[in-house]
Scaffold this motif. Sequence first.
Motif, PDB file in Angstrom:
ATOM      1  N   ASP A   1     -23.105  24.496 -10.519  1.00 54.58           N
ATOM      2  CA  ASP A   1     -23.535  25.899 -10.426  1.00 54.58           C
ATOM      3  C   ASP A   1     -24.948  25.993 -10.989  1.00 54.58           C
ATOM      4  OD1 ASP A   1     -20.827  26.865  -9.656  1.00 54.58           O
ATOM      5  OD2 ASP A   1     -20.317  26.193 -11.663  1.00 54.58           O
TER       6      ASP A   1
ATOM      7  N   SER B   1     -14.993  32.388 -17.534  1.00 50.65           N
ATOM      8  CA  SER B   1     -16.318  31.764 -17.586  1.00 50.65           C
ATOM      9  C   SER B   1     -17.392  32.829 -17.773  1.00 50.65           C
ATOM     10  CB  SER B   1     -16.587  30.953 -16.312  1.00 50.65           C
ATOM     11  OG  SER B   1     -16.648  31.807 -15.199  1.00 50.65           O
TER      12      SER B   1
ATOM     13  N   TRP C   1     -21.363  33.110 -17.223  1.00 48.30           N
ATOM     14  CA  TRP C   1     -22.557  32.473 -16.648  1.00 48.30           C
ATOM     15  C   TRP C   1     -23.786  33.279 -17.055  1.00 48.30           C
ATOM     16  CZ3 TRP C   1     -21.441  31.433 -10.718  1.00 48.30           C
ATOM     17  CH2 TRP C   1     -20.476  30.429 -10.611  1.00 48.30           C
TER      18      TRP C   1
END
Length: 407
Positions: free
Chosen positions: A309, A398, A400
């Motif tokens: 990513d 998560s 980010w």
Amino acid sequence: MSTANSDNHLQTPILDSESAQLLQAVSQHGGYAYVSMAARAAAGDLRAAEAAREMAWEQLHSGPWHSVLPVWRDAYSMACLHVAKVHAIDGEFSDALRALDMGLIMGGPLLKPDLHSLIAIVSAKARAARVSEKQQQCPKSDRRLVPDDLDSTELLGVLPTKSLSCKMVLKRSGLSLEGFLREYLLPGYPVIISDGMGHWPARTKWNDMDYLTTVAGDRTVPVEVGKNYLYPEWKQELITFSQFLERIKATGSSSAAPTYLAQHPLFDQINELRDDICIPDYCFAGGGDLRSLNAWFGPAGTVTPLHHDPHHNVLAQVVGKKYIRLYLASLSEELYPYTETMLCNSSQVDLDNLDEKEFPKMRDLEFLDCILEEGDMLYIPPKWWHYVRSLTTSLSVSFWWSEYGSS
Ligand SMILES: O=C(O)CCC(=O)C(=O)O
Ligand SMILES: [Fe+2]
């Protein structure tokens, strides 16, 4: 649109200045039929509300997502609100919540506050109305998602083949923000922080099926079904969170493919679950913009295949355990990425079934791996390749983020 804080909100027609402007914009884009249906829907006509929703839905599917006019996304949310109101007034709370969730998942930003307000009202009503039969029938111990006495050593058998060049990700406790910045974030190196989420309400609440059912059971969520997204039989479905929990419970006793609630911004959708988590300070250590919070909820055996990513990532393990393997960002060439643009951040290599003849460069590649335990947070630097397999029922979140000004 007005903010709902009482039952009266269910009775009030949805037509304030914001909505009037939206309807005007829709008619400017040729949506006269929608506008006329929406007017009838605002007066409580369910068929008209459903017809308006259908018209907006068709517009959302008339071409690629990025070319859909934003006004139709807001129009879809408005129709969902109308549909939900009629259902809620009739005491059909599950139908109302499904319509509202579809508005949140597929609709535009304009009416999000109204969708959330109505969800709060309808959820409270649904809870009050629900006879908690299941809870009475089922002893408390059966309601735990991951049993306390689970022996996970047998689960280690399912890990992808080891290699001599494997190293464990270092686990640190008491890691200061300055230490994290200097030793891991700036050099771009993974680390597990073992004591960063002890204060999260989720740590105590999310292992309890009763709690999850109460706060989210009637809500609609998108899930993935199938081995993983690189397999042809993989598909997406919309189901209620209760159905999802039942599937988690049933996994293992059936041969059905695992159902994975993966990479979904669940915490923008379900406020009660958002209140159970905290954004780790580590995400702000180097300055930057938080990009997205995603839920990764599923039974043992879900796999996220090897991919990378573009963002910094803290993957927080709230319930259960996951096996994670990491390869350096610079190894892209050796990891056989797909050539199609859509999949170019994914590797063609199936780590569960490594074909060394087809992918010979994989054999001697160095990697880091770890078992992420409950309460651990793994920092994954941007572009590091990662493969993730849940070893038990697992709920992770998560975070980010990216540096200021980067895209
Ligand atoms: O937990 C998973 O299955 C995958 C997580 C992941 O790929 C991510 O957080 O970027
Ligand atoms: Fe990822």
